[in-house]
Design an enzyme around this catalytic site. Sequence first.
Site, PDB file in Angstrom:
ATOM      1  N   HIS A  65       0.834  -1.205   0.000  1.00 49.71           N
ATOM      2  CA  HIS A  65       0.000   0.000   0.000  1.00 49.71           C
ATOM      3  C   HIS A  65       0.872   1.259   0.000  1.00 49.71           C
ATOM      4  CE1 HIS A  65      -3.481  -2.478   0.830  1.00 49.71           C
ATOM      5  NE2 HIS A  65      -4.262  -1.416   0.886  1.00 49.71           N
ATOM      6  N   LYS A  89      -9.315  -9.109   7.952  1.00 49.76           N
ATOM      7  CA  LYS A  89      -9.908  -9.501   9.237  1.00 49.76           C
ATOM      8  C   LYS A  89      -9.650  -8.405  10.261  1.00 49.76           C
ATOM      9  CE  LYS A  89      -5.867 -12.016  10.928  1.00 49.76           C
ATOM     10  NZ  LYS A  89      -5.276 -11.554  12.175  1.00 49.76           N
TER      11      LYS A  89
END
Lengths: 281, 184
Positions: free
Chosen positions: B39, B104
């Site tokens: 990212h 998650k």
Amino acid sequence: MKEIHVNQIVDAVEALCMKAAYDLPKDAEDRIAACAKQEESEFGKYIFDQILENVRYARENDYPICQDTGAAVFFIEVGQDVHITGGSLEDAINEGVRRGYTNGYLRKSMVIDPVFNRKNTGDNTPAIIHTFIVPGNELKITILPKGGGSENMGKLAMLPPSAGLEGVKKFIVDAVKTAGGNPCPPVIVGVGIGGTMEKTTLLAKKALARKVGEPNPNPQYAQLEKELLEEINNTGVGPQGLGGRITALAVHIEYFPAHITGLPVAVNLNCHAARHAEVVL
Amino acid sequence: MSETKKITTPLTDEVIANLKTGDRVEITGVIYTARDAAHKRLLEEYAETKKLPFDLKGQIIYYVGPCPAKPGQALGSAGPTTSYRMDAYTPEILKLGLKGMIGKGQRSQEVKDAMVENKAVYFAAIGGAAAIISKSIKKAEVIAYEDLGPEAIRRLEVEDFPCIVVTDAEGNDLYITGPEKYAR
């Protein structure tokens, strides 16, 4: 005096890395299966089913249970009548890790420097090694591959003695509640109480190497483990943090005498994939 | 628990509007992997060149660092990693057109606000069910940042990839409403 050549250690460690990654020990699997029966939430039941199916599928096919095959954490008990020959113990363990993680198709998760050079070392070394000298002429090697998601949710508090039992309990329950779905619940809660700062965190890690659900031999601490498990499961966090009855599979506490000024408490969480494997040479 | 909804990528606004918190979903199509290191690089590359190694529009990013494939596998075990580590980068990535994320654990309020603003969905896959999850991955290739090893960006072709809608495009969050129901 018993002689153990480093090559024996390298071979043993290579095999242990793979076994731990593929084959969840029976104690952990049995505990998951027992807790699954108590789960009430629909998502919780579904998640337990998936977890158990995954454990079996991984074991049958020699696939890693979890893609995070962990930092390779070792507890090594060296009998004081053992003489290690042919090289250094630390090098042998790292060579075993290198081979195990490469030949076993396990994920390599270590970076060279935590701040200045986060480049992958490429072979999951260095291992995290805790060595203890014990009586006898055996060498016991325990691996506890430790995933990052649950490790990141660990907490340490240097409580004042006035915090007492209630302070200790509150800190532990809050740590699990705040972690929510991050450490992949249902978790195993490793707790260290007492000692000094580094001692209590090591105790918390060691608590995770215990057979899942086995109580502390001291009845007062066994009782505390039971009470904490109930309180943690009353948070409602549930499997994967999506809500349910079972947030933790077990609470394991290890304790040690403390300094007159302190009451250190450490919480080290492990995900449901409570991988551990050991061998005695 | 609801019926399973089958969806395909890229995601359209219509599909997204139909996904609600608590839905079980099976995804088929192309998804991309990226963790925090990737990212960071994506945003650095974009700031410098105004280009990205793949088009984010309508796509799903799966937060995963997989195991290497064993012979006969497309990819090794590949369960989700913890999502909050991507929170610092996510609002900007959503502005570039991303529509779905699989991971998650809970997200920050900033991320949830950005999801509502950009009409995006956050799915949870089951952490630690990595071996069976990899059965739904049919093809995998590294398309960027190979030097990151397990953290490189991979293009995955998936079939009936199982997950749960945790945060929908209206900002409802199962990580809040789920545990509330069971707290004593």
